[in-house]
Design a protein around this motif. Structure first.
Motif, PDB file in Angstrom:
ATOM      1  N   ILE A  62      -7.290  -5.066   1.026  1.00 37.14           N
ATOM      2  CA  ILE A  62      -7.840  -3.732   1.431  1.00 37.14           C
ATOM      3  C   ILE A  62      -7.351  -3.674   2.777  1.00 37.14           C
ATOM      4  O   ILE A  62      -7.538  -4.261   3.860  1.00 37.14           O
ATOM      5  N   ALA A  63      -6.477  -2.493   3.041  1.00 37.61           N
ATOM      6  CA  ALA A  63      -6.036  -1.963   4.298  1.00 37.61           C
ATOM      7  C   ALA A  63      -7.267  -1.033   5.131  1.00 37.61           C
ATOM      8  O   ALA A  63      -7.701  -0.244   4.771  1.00 37.61           O
ATOM      9  N   VAL A  64      -7.462  -1.840   6.281  1.00 34.50           N
ATOM     10  CA  VAL A  64      -8.543  -1.037   7.271  1.00 34.50           C
ATOM     11  C   VAL A  64      -7.773  -0.580   8.480  1.00 34.50           C
ATOM     12  O   VAL A  64      -7.286  -1.398   9.034  1.00 34.50           O
ATOM     13  N   ASN A  65      -7.945   0.796   8.611  1.00 37.28           N
ATOM     14  CA  ASN A  65      -6.879   1.427   9.582  1.00 37.28           C
ATOM     15  C   ASN A  65      -5.430   0.811   9.673  1.00 37.28           C
ATOM     16  O   ASN A  65      -4.993   0.746  10.744  1.00 37.28           O
ATOM     17  N   GLY A  66      -4.969   0.634   8.248  1.00 40.14           N
ATOM     18  CA  GLY A  66      -3.653   0.318   8.237  1.00 40.14           C
ATOM     19  C   GLY A  66      -3.384  -1.102   8.311  1.00 40.14           C
ATOM     20  O   GLY A  66      -2.238  -1.568   8.148  1.00 40.14           O
ATOM     21  N   VAL A  67      -4.511  -2.053   8.314  1.00 45.52           N
ATOM     22  CA  VAL A  67      -4.199  -3.338   8.721  1.00 45.52           C
ATOM     23  C   VAL A  67      -4.609  -4.119   7.216  1.00 45.52           C
ATOM     24  O   VAL A  67      -5.771  -3.997   6.858  1.00 45.52           O
ATOM     25  N   CYS A  68      -3.849  -4.792   6.642  1.00 44.80           N
ATOM     26  CA  CYS A  68      -4.171  -5.724   5.293  1.00 44.80           C
ATOM     27  C   CYS A  68      -4.915  -6.635   5.612  1.00 44.80           C
ATOM     28  O   CYS A  68      -4.596  -7.741   6.587  1.00 44.80           O
ATOM     29  N   LEU A  69      -6.240  -6.713   4.983  1.00 48.40           N
ATOM     30  CA  LEU A  69      -7.253  -7.832   5.333  1.00 48.40           C
ATOM     31  C   LEU A  69      -7.537  -8.118   3.885  1.00 48.40           C
ATOM     32  O   LEU A  69      -7.489  -7.553   2.888  1.00 48.40           O
ATOM     33  N   THR A  70      -8.175  -9.444   3.773  1.00 45.94           N
ATOM     34  CA  THR A  70      -8.356 -10.069   2.752  1.00 45.94           C
ATOM     35  C   THR A  70     -10.013 -10.174   2.542  1.00 45.94           C
ATOM     36  O   THR A  70     -10.749 -10.418   3.235  1.00 45.94           O
ATOM     37  N   VAL A  71     -10.341  -9.552   1.280  1.00 46.55           N
ATOM     38  CA  VAL A  71     -12.038  -9.499   0.955  1.00 46.55           C
ATOM     39  C   VAL A  71     -12.319 -10.950   0.884  1.00 46.55           C
ATOM     40  O   VAL A  71     -12.010 -11.774  -0.052  1.00 46.55           O
ATOM     41  N   PHE A  98       0.719  -1.239   0.118  1.00 49.62           N
ATOM     42  CA  PHE A  98       0.182  -0.025  -0.188  1.00 49.62           C
ATOM     43  C   PHE A  98       0.861   1.092   0.029  1.00 49.62           C
ATOM     44  O   PHE A  98       1.915   0.918  -0.163  1.00 49.62           O
ATOM     45  N   THR A  99       0.420   2.221  -0.151  1.00 40.95           N
ATOM     46  CA  THR A  99       0.906   3.564  -0.037  1.00 40.95           C
ATOM     47  C   THR A  99       0.749   4.559   1.139  1.00 40.95           C
ATOM     48  O   THR A  99       1.434   5.471   1.514  1.00 40.95           O
ATOM     49  N   GLY A 100      -0.356   4.231   1.913  1.00 39.23           N
ATOM     50  CA  GLY A 100      -0.713   5.163   2.985  1.00 39.23           C
ATOM     51  C   GLY A 100      -1.550   6.266   2.508  1.00 39.23           C
ATOM     52  O   GLY A 100      -1.638   7.320   3.366  1.00 39.23           O
ATOM     53  N   ILE A 101      -2.127   6.192   1.278  1.00 43.40           N
ATOM     54  CA  ILE A 101      -2.802   7.138   0.936  1.00 43.40           C
ATOM     55  C   ILE A 101      -4.450   6.884   1.006  1.00 43.40           C
ATOM     56  O   ILE A 101      -4.725   5.924   0.080  1.00 43.40           O
ATOM     57  N   VAL A 102      -5.035   7.430   2.016  1.00 38.92           N
ATOM     58  CA  VAL A 102      -6.388   6.844   2.252  1.00 38.92           C
ATOM     59  C   VAL A 102      -7.324   7.296   1.055  1.00 38.92           C
ATOM     60  O   VAL A 102      -7.554   8.197   0.714  1.00 38.92           O
ATOM     61  N   GLU A 103      -7.928   6.012   0.399  1.00 37.73           N
ATOM     62  CA  GLU A 103      -9.126   6.552  -0.666  1.00 37.73           C
ATOM     63  C   GLU A 103     -10.170   6.629  -0.102  1.00 37.73           C
ATOM     64  O   GLU A 103     -11.096   7.288  -0.796  1.00 37.73           O
ATOM     65  N   GLU A 104     -10.681   6.112   1.168  1.00 42.28           N
ATOM     66  CA  GLU A 104     -12.071   6.461   1.352  1.00 42.28           C
ATOM     67  C   GLU A 104     -12.124   6.110   3.023  1.00 42.28           C
ATOM     68  O   GLU A 104     -11.512   5.284   3.570  1.00 42.28           O
ATOM     69  N   ASP A 106      -2.687   4.623  11.445  1.00 42.62           N
ATOM     70  CA  ASP A 106      -4.154   4.037  11.104  1.00 42.62           C
ATOM     71  C   ASP A 106      -4.125   3.932   9.497  1.00 42.62           C
ATOM     72  O   ASP A 106      -5.223   4.405   9.131  1.00 42.62           O
ATOM     73  N   GLY A 107      -3.034   3.596   8.823  1.00 41.38           N
ATOM     74  CA  GLY A 107      -3.348   3.459   7.479  1.00 41.38           C
ATOM     75  C   GLY A 107      -2.769   4.808   6.898  1.00 41.38           C
ATOM     76  O   GLY A 107      -2.890   4.656   5.584  1.00 41.38           O
ATOM     77  N   THR A 108      -2.463   5.796   7.580  1.00 43.94           N
ATOM     78  CA  THR A 108      -2.217   7.035   6.713  1.00 43.94           C
ATOM     79  C   THR A 108      -0.863   7.597   6.879  1.00 43.94           C
ATOM     80  O   THR A 108      -0.155   7.404   8.005  1.00 43.94           O
ATOM     81  N   SER A 109      -0.359   7.657   5.516  1.00 47.47           N
ATOM     82  CA  SER A 109       1.074   7.798   5.500  1.00 47.47           C
ATOM     83  C   SER A 109       1.554   9.153   6.066  1.00 47.47           C
ATOM     84  O   SER A 109       1.064  10.215   5.599  1.00 47.47           O
ATOM     85  N   LEU A 110       2.417   9.358   7.015  1.00 45.12           N
ATOM     86  CA  LEU A 110       2.672  10.886   7.504  1.00 45.12           C
ATOM     87  C   LEU A 110       4.164  10.975   7.830  1.00 45.12           C
ATOM     88  O   LEU A 110       4.831   9.835   7.765  1.00 45.12           O
ATOM     89  N   THR A 111       4.553  11.998   8.095  1.00 47.06           N
ATOM     90  CA  THR A 111       5.880  12.323   8.250  1.00 47.06           C
ATOM     91  C   THR A 111       6.213  12.383   9.933  1.00 47.06           C
ATOM     92  O   THR A 111       5.363  13.027  10.545  1.00 47.06           O
ATOM     93  N   VAL A 112       7.348  11.880  10.343  1.00 46.12           N
ATOM     94  CA  VAL A 112       7.723  12.076  11.712  1.00 46.12           C
ATOM     95  C   VAL A 112       8.280  13.314  12.061  1.00 46.12           C
ATOM     96  O   VAL A 112       9.267  14.046  11.583  1.00 46.12           O
ATOM     97  N   PHE A 113       7.378  14.404  12.572  1.00 46.62           N
ATOM     98  CA  PHE A 113       7.826  15.685  12.882  1.00 46.62           C
ATOM     99  C   PHE A 113       8.848  15.789  13.899  1.00 46.62           C
ATOM    100  O   PHE A 113       9.608  16.368  13.781  1.00 46.62           O
ATOM    101  N   ASP A 114       8.902  15.176  14.927  1.00 44.24           N
ATOM    102  CA  ASP A 114       9.832  14.749  15.970  1.00 44.24           C
ATOM    103  C   ASP A 114       9.723  13.502  16.468  1.00 44.24           C
ATOM    104  O   ASP A 114       8.713  12.784  16.549  1.00 44.24           O
TER     105      ASP A 114
END
Length: 216
Positions: A41-50, A2-8, A141-149
């Protein structure tokens, strides 16, 4: 992958719980446009199978290991969840490499709105501190973010307005728990470095080969 870009952002429609497992039924729309049984499909960042799907929802099973190691066990009917389909080979890579395999659960210990940004401090197991790099990537939670500190307690992220609006992380509060996946590149690098540090100075020997089963 995945990429961490939430689609929905989907909604939990039904939950069937066992003692240490569960099945989730998630109402959504966009991620179902090309779904097939067996898709990831990643659900809150967890890879699950449909396992099943219709035009308005899909079902996925959560095995005991995932049940124990992530925040999915705490979901309730009506909970909102980040959703992302597995990365298509011809797609644009907008976030970073995300596997959907959670490293640890973090706790939000501070939330500070400043101007149009929300800063969050997240406390994690110190064992994962080696994988945190300021300005590096982290998945929450599946969102690609930057470590600010980063600190001995954990790390800080900053949420821009679009992230606040289009993912569940912007609605989290102090005391909430989140799924955390460290950058896989940092994990590989840490693994390589630790292996080099523990490697015997003598290099490859006949004794080492025999011990590893390469010699009869």
């Amino acid at each position: 992958m995945f990429t961490g870009i939430v689609e929905e952002v989907g909604t939990i429609h039904a939950i069937k719980k066992g003692s240490s497992s569960m099945q989730l039924v998630i109402k959504c729309n966009y991620v179902l446009s090309d779904v097939k049984k067996g898709d990831s499909i990643a659900v809150n960042g967890v890879c699950l199978t449909v396992s099943e799907f219709s035009k308005t929802q899909f079902a996925a099973d959560v095995m005991p290991e995932t049940f124990k190691a992530t925040t999915l066990f705490a979901l309730q009917i009506g909970s909102r969840v980040n959703l992302e389909r597995a990365m298509a080979a011809n797609g644009r890579f907008g976030g970073h490499f995300v596997t959907g395999h959670i490293d640890c659960v973090g706790e939000i210990i501070a939330v500070r709105p400043i101007e149009n940004t929300i800063y969050m401090d997240i406390q994690i197991n110190p064992a994962f501190q080696a994988h945190l790099v300021p300005k590096g990537s982290i998945t929450v939670d599946g969102t690609s973010l930057t470590v600010f500190d980063s600190s001995e307690q954990g790390f800080t992220i900053s949420l821009i307005p679009v992230t606040q609006a289009d993912s569940v992380i912007g609605h989290k509060r102090i005391g909430d728990y989140v799924n955390v996946e460290c950058d896989i590149l940092a994990k590989y690098l840490e693994r390589i470095v630790s292996k080099k540090e523990t490697k015997p100075s003598g290099g490859l020997t006949m004794g080492a080969l025999a011990k590893s089963g390469f010699l009869g």
